[in-house]
Motif scaffolding. Structure first.
Motif, short mmCIF file in Angstrom:
data_model
loop_
_atom_site.label_atom_id
_atom_site.label_comp_id
_atom_site.label_asym_id
_atom_site.label_seq_id
_atom_site.Cartn_x
_atom_site.Cartn_y
_atom_site.Cartn_z
N LEU A 186 0.84 -1.19 0.00
CA LEU A 186 0.00 0.00 0.00
C LEU A 186 0.88 1.24 0.00
O LEU A 186 2.00 1.22 0.51
CB LEU A 186 -0.88 0.05 1.25
CG LEU A 186 -2.08 -0.87 1.37
CD1 LEU A 186 -2.75 -0.65 2.73
CD2 LEU A 186 -3.07 -0.62 0.26
N LYS A 187 0.34 2.33 -0.52
CA LYS A 187 1.05 3.61 -0.46
C LYS A 187 0.51 4.41 0.71
O LYS A 187 -0.67 4.75 0.77
CB LYS A 187 0.87 4.41 -1.75
CG LYS A 187 1.74 5.66 -1.79
CD LYS A 187 1.59 6.39 -3.11
CE LYS A 187 2.56 7.56 -3.19
NZ LYS A 187 2.42 8.54 -2.11
N GLY A 188 1.35 4.66 1.69
CA GLY A 188 0.99 5.52 2.81
C GLY A 188 1.83 6.78 2.70
O GLY A 188 1.95 7.37 1.63
N GLN B 88 -0.02 -0.39 8.06
CA GLN B 88 -0.87 -0.29 6.87
C GLN B 88 -2.33 0.00 7.20
O GLN B 88 -3.07 0.50 6.36
CB GLN B 88 -0.79 -1.59 6.06
CG GLN B 88 0.50 -1.77 5.28
CD GLN B 88 0.46 -3.02 4.42
OE1 GLN B 88 -0.04 -4.06 4.83
NE2 GLN B 88 0.99 -2.92 3.22
N LYS B 89 -2.75 -0.34 8.42
CA LYS B 89 -4.16 -0.19 8.78
C LYS B 89 -4.67 1.23 8.56
O LYS B 89 -5.82 1.44 8.15
CB LYS B 89 -4.35 -0.61 10.25
CG LYS B 89 -5.75 -0.37 10.82
CD LYS B 89 -6.81 -1.17 10.08
CE LYS B 89 -8.15 -1.13 10.81
NZ LYS B 89 -8.71 0.23 10.96
N THR B 90 -3.84 2.22 8.81
CA THR B 90 -4.23 3.62 8.63
C THR B 90 -4.66 3.91 7.20
O THR B 90 -5.53 4.74 6.95
CB THR B 90 -3.06 4.56 9.00
OG1 THR B 90 -2.67 4.30 10.35
CG2 THR B 90 -3.44 6.02 8.85
N PHE B 91 -4.07 3.20 6.25
CA PHE B 91 -4.31 3.47 4.84
C PHE B 91 -5.20 2.41 4.18
O PHE B 91 -5.42 2.44 2.97
CB PHE B 91 -2.97 3.56 4.10
CG PHE B 91 -2.01 4.52 4.77
CD1 PHE B 91 -2.14 5.89 4.58
CD2 PHE B 91 -1.03 4.05 5.63
CE1 PHE B 91 -1.28 6.77 5.22
CE2 PHE B 91 -0.16 4.93 6.27
CZ PHE B 91 -0.28 6.29 6.06
N LEU B 92 -5.71 1.49 4.98
CA LEU B 92 -6.58 0.42 4.49
C LEU B 92 -8.01 0.96 4.44
O LEU B 92 -8.74 0.88 5.43
CB LEU B 92 -6.47 -0.78 5.42
CG LEU B 92 -7.06 -2.10 4.91
CD1 LEU B 92 -6.18 -2.69 3.81
CD2 LEU B 92 -7.20 -3.10 6.06
N LYS B 93 -8.39 1.51 3.30
CA LYS B 93 -9.69 2.17 3.18
C LYS B 93 -10.40 1.72 1.91
O LYS B 93 -9.76 1.31 0.94
CB LYS B 93 -9.49 3.69 3.14
CG LYS B 93 -8.82 4.26 4.38
CD LYS B 93 -8.56 5.75 4.25
CE LYS B 93 -7.87 6.31 5.49
NZ LYS B 93 -7.58 7.76 5.36
N ASP B 94 -11.72 1.83 1.93
CA ASP B 94 -12.50 1.52 0.73
C ASP B 94 -12.01 2.36 -0.44
O ASP B 94 -11.87 3.59 -0.32
CB ASP B 94 -13.98 1.80 0.96
CG ASP B 94 -14.64 0.75 1.85
OD1 ASP B 94 -14.14 -0.38 1.91
OD2 ASP B 94 -15.66 1.07 2.48
N GLY B 95 -11.75 1.69 -1.57
CA GLY B 95 -11.34 2.40 -2.77
C GLY B 95 -9.84 2.61 -2.91
O GLY B 95 -9.37 2.97 -3.99
N ALA B 96 -9.07 2.39 -1.85
CA ALA B 96 -7.62 2.55 -1.93
C ALA B 96 -7.05 1.47 -2.84
O ALA B 96 -7.58 0.37 -2.96
CB ALA B 96 -6.99 2.46 -0.55
N GLU B 97 -5.93 1.79 -3.50
CA GLU B 97 -5.29 0.84 -4.40
C GLU B 97 -4.21 0.06 -3.67
O GLU B 97 -3.45 0.61 -2.87
CB GLU B 97 -4.67 1.56 -5.60
CG GLU B 97 -3.96 0.61 -6.57
CD GLU B 97 -3.30 1.32 -7.75
OE1 GLU B 97 -2.51 0.67 -8.47
OE2 GLU B 97 -3.59 2.52 -7.95
N ALA B 98 -4.14 -1.23 -3.96
CA ALA B 98 -3.10 -2.09 -3.41
C ALA B 98 -2.44 -2.86 -4.54
O ALA B 98 -3.06 -3.13 -5.58
CB ALA B 98 -3.67 -3.06 -2.39
N LEU B 99 -1.18 -3.20 -4.34
CA LEU B 99 -0.47 -4.10 -5.24
C LEU B 99 -0.18 -5.37 -4.48
O LEU B 99 0.39 -5.33 -3.38
CB LEU B 99 0.83 -3.46 -5.73
CG LEU B 99 1.78 -4.39 -6.52
CD1 LEU B 99 1.12 -4.86 -7.81
CD2 LEU B 99 3.10 -3.69 -6.82
N ILE B 100 -0.59 -6.50 -5.05
CA ILE B 100 -0.36 -7.80 -4.43
C ILE B 100 0.57 -8.59 -5.34
O ILE B 100 0.29 -8.75 -6.53
CB ILE B 100 -1.67 -8.57 -4.20
CG1 ILE B 100 -2.68 -7.70 -3.44
CG2 ILE B 100 -1.41 -9.85 -3.41
CD1 ILE B 100 -3.62 -6.92 -4.32
#
Length: 205
Positions: free
Chosen positions: A29-31, A62-74
């Protein structure tokens, strides 16, 4: 992801099977900076239409930036190994063979009920091969009540998927046979897995 054309793997069946077989992934995630956690990520659906799911601890940065609509790379990692040029018939350059799948996805947070269902599925997936499996329903209720509030579950809806398999494509058969023999003889399970993938990719089984 850098993908020379001969190494690209965009076949949907390859992608889906790869994720199923290699569930331990890098979740990025990008924080305030790029953040990564290494967690099991499971797939739900089929090769034509699927989503991913997992969970992280609430004290994870990462929890701070774990939001609906946020982009993640797996990033799902397959077998990989160093290949020495000393294994070839002629002098060449050493390299590293590997397989991987990258998934860019949008996050959707799970409800409490969805989290419990996904945890039950995840535990069943990894426990069923155990000699005396301990399933989700077997975990003491008090323990679950204490631990569930400490994690957050989420869905991952893919919007870009890229696969790669760098497996000595276009090399002479005698070099492929030499490479796979060295990998088989290394004593490493992952090396043997890579050797099998190289043989399958190059039709030398």
């Amino acid at each position: 992801m850098y993908r020379p054309p001969k190494y690209r793997k965009d076949d949907k069946e390859f992608i889906f099977s790869f994720i199923e077989e290699n569930p331990f992934a890098s979740f990025i995630l990008k924080g305030e900076r790029l953040l990564a956690t290494h967690i099991p990520v499971l797939v739900e659906g089929n090769s034509e239409n699927f989503r991913l799911y997992s969970h992280i601890a609430n004290h994870n940065e990462q929890k701070t930036f774990l939001k609906d609509g946020a982009e993640a790379l797996i990033i799902f990692h397959g077998p990989h190994a160093y290949v020495s040029s000393s294994w070839y018939k002629e002098k060449d350059i050493s390299t590293w063979d590997y397989t991987a799948v990258h998934v860019n996805a949008r996050i959707r947070l799970q409800t409490a009920e969805e989290l419990e269902t996904s945890l039950e599925t995840m535990v069943e997936r990894f426990e069923r091969k155990q000699e005396s499996p301990l399933y989700y329903k077997d975990i003491p209720e008090l323990m679950l009540k204490e631990h569930l509030p400490l994690i957050t579950g989420f869905w991952l809806e893919p919007f870009k998927i890229e696969g790669i398999a760098k497996l000595h494509q276009a090399y002479p058969k005698y070099d492929i046979e030499a490479v796979t023999k060295k990998l088989d003889d290394s004593g490493s399970y992952r090396d043997r897995e890579l050797g099998a993938a190289i043989r399958k990719e190059n039709n030398t089984d």
